[in-house]
Scaffold this active site. Sequence first.
Site, PDB file in Angstrom:
ATOM      1  N   GLU A  39      -6.352  -9.410   4.122  1.00  0.00           N
ATOM      2  CA  GLU A  39      -4.889  -9.273   4.257  1.00  0.00           C
ATOM      3  C   GLU A  39      -4.113  -9.898   3.099  1.00  0.00           C
ATOM      4  O   GLU A  39      -2.919  -9.651   2.953  1.00  0.00           O
ATOM      5  CB  GLU A  39      -4.430  -9.902   5.577  1.00  0.00           C
ATOM      6  CG  GLU A  39      -4.908  -9.134   6.803  1.00  0.00           C
ATOM      7  CD  GLU A  39      -4.653  -9.884   8.090  1.00  0.00           C
ATOM      8  OE1 GLU A  39      -4.799 -11.141   8.090  1.00  0.00           O
ATOM      9  OE2 GLU A  39      -4.317  -9.232   9.093  1.00  0.00           O
ATOM     10  N   TYR A  53      -8.551  20.004   3.640  1.00  0.00           N
ATOM     11  CA  TYR A  53      -7.547  19.512   2.692  1.00  0.00           C
ATOM     12  C   TYR A  53      -7.877  19.943   1.265  1.00  0.00           C
ATOM     13  O   TYR A  53      -9.046  19.962   0.866  1.00  0.00           O
ATOM     14  CB  TYR A  53      -7.506  17.979   2.720  1.00  0.00           C
ATOM     15  CG  TYR A  53      -7.101  17.373   4.041  1.00  0.00           C
ATOM     16  CD1 TYR A  53      -6.459  18.121   5.023  1.00  0.00           C
ATOM     17  CD2 TYR A  53      -7.357  16.032   4.307  1.00  0.00           C
ATOM     18  CE1 TYR A  53      -6.083  17.557   6.224  1.00  0.00           C
ATOM     19  CE2 TYR A  53      -6.983  15.452   5.506  1.00  0.00           C
ATOM     20  CZ  TYR A  53      -6.354  16.211   6.465  1.00  0.00           C
ATOM     21  OH  TYR A  53      -5.991  15.643   7.648  1.00  0.00           O
TER      22      TYR A  53
END
Length: 398
Positions: free
Chosen positions: A377, A303
Amino acid sequence: MAADFDTRVRGLADDRREALVRWRRDLHRHPELGFEEHRTAAIVESHLRELDLEVHTGIAGTGLIGVLRPAGSDEPAVLLRADMDALPIQEVSGRDYGSTIEGRMHACGHDGHTAMLLGAAEVLCEMRDALSRPVVFCFQPAEEGLGGGRRMVEEGVLDIVPVGAVYGLHLWSLEPAGRILVRPGAFMAAVDSFQARIVGRGGHGALPHESRDPIVAAAQCVTALQTIVSRTIDPVQPAVVTVGELHAGTATNIIPDDARMTGTLRSFDDRVRQTLRTRVRELLEATAAGAGCRAEVTIHEGYPAVINSTEAARIAREAATMTVGEDSVSEPPPIAASEDFSYFLRERPGAFLFLGAGNEELGITAPHHSPEFDIDESVLPRGSEMLARLALHAECPR
Ligand SMILES: [Zn+2]
Ligand SMILES: [Zn+2]
């Protein structure tokens, strides 16, 4: 308009707290590897269709987008990207939301990325009056090494609706939950690798004059490679050349036919990157030849570097400040990990940022790609909010 947006977007994102956790846990239980995200893509597609968005599927295999078009806008779109793939890792046991698939795990947080972008789509659908440009919700396959981002760009994801700016958000467990990290310029490294076979002529260890010793040649090659960073690269430019493997020989008294090595190259600048690749090949070939051997060199292109545009990074910083407050926004140093969002950033101005998702009190400290990886979360609504704010604030040059 802006003030109204700011108060509403927070509330709309918080309203989705339970849904975000539910989506993330469902995806976490059913991880899928790169280009195999069929279940994940089907779930995303059905959500996007429920929202009445224009949906395009089958981009780079399992990739898809949803397009939200505000009435009467002919502005270029802003693209928000989430990646969907998991990793070939066995998750630690004992989690009620743990992976149900042997040897597969969402160990990089891409389940959270997908959930947060779905949340942002819901928020922005309720706020379409406040948008001045289309928004492309981009769900990408195969970030982990397989280049799904590259394929999406090659298959025209930036032109289905003309895209003017691109943003991506990555959860980051090594930062406390709720911190947002963004920097202009080089943020994550370009990664390439090389493989080399040093070919000599084997023979008896006591008769070296009858052989061409690939082990001595390989040893000289390893040493020669160390001069690339120290003698060829501008000392103010970061670069890494690491030989990670070296294999040769079978016994004390045998000169083998060949030696093999592999290594990784990291850089943040295109010119430095090209120099690394060129010099690795030149030095291996010349050094092996000097030792009477021959080098067969293969360079594998990974990449490119993640380069944030200055303007997009400024916009992201403003959006981050509104989302988590100035004290929780910082400018990190570049990191040598890599990300294929770089292919989007090569084509359009934009920014890639990190949202902290670690929490020491909850024991959430494991690094990405670890069997114990997890996220706090409670940051999921902040991620949706941040993405929604980027869509409102993004400026798209024509
Ligand atoms: Zn990863
Ligand atoms: Zn990742």
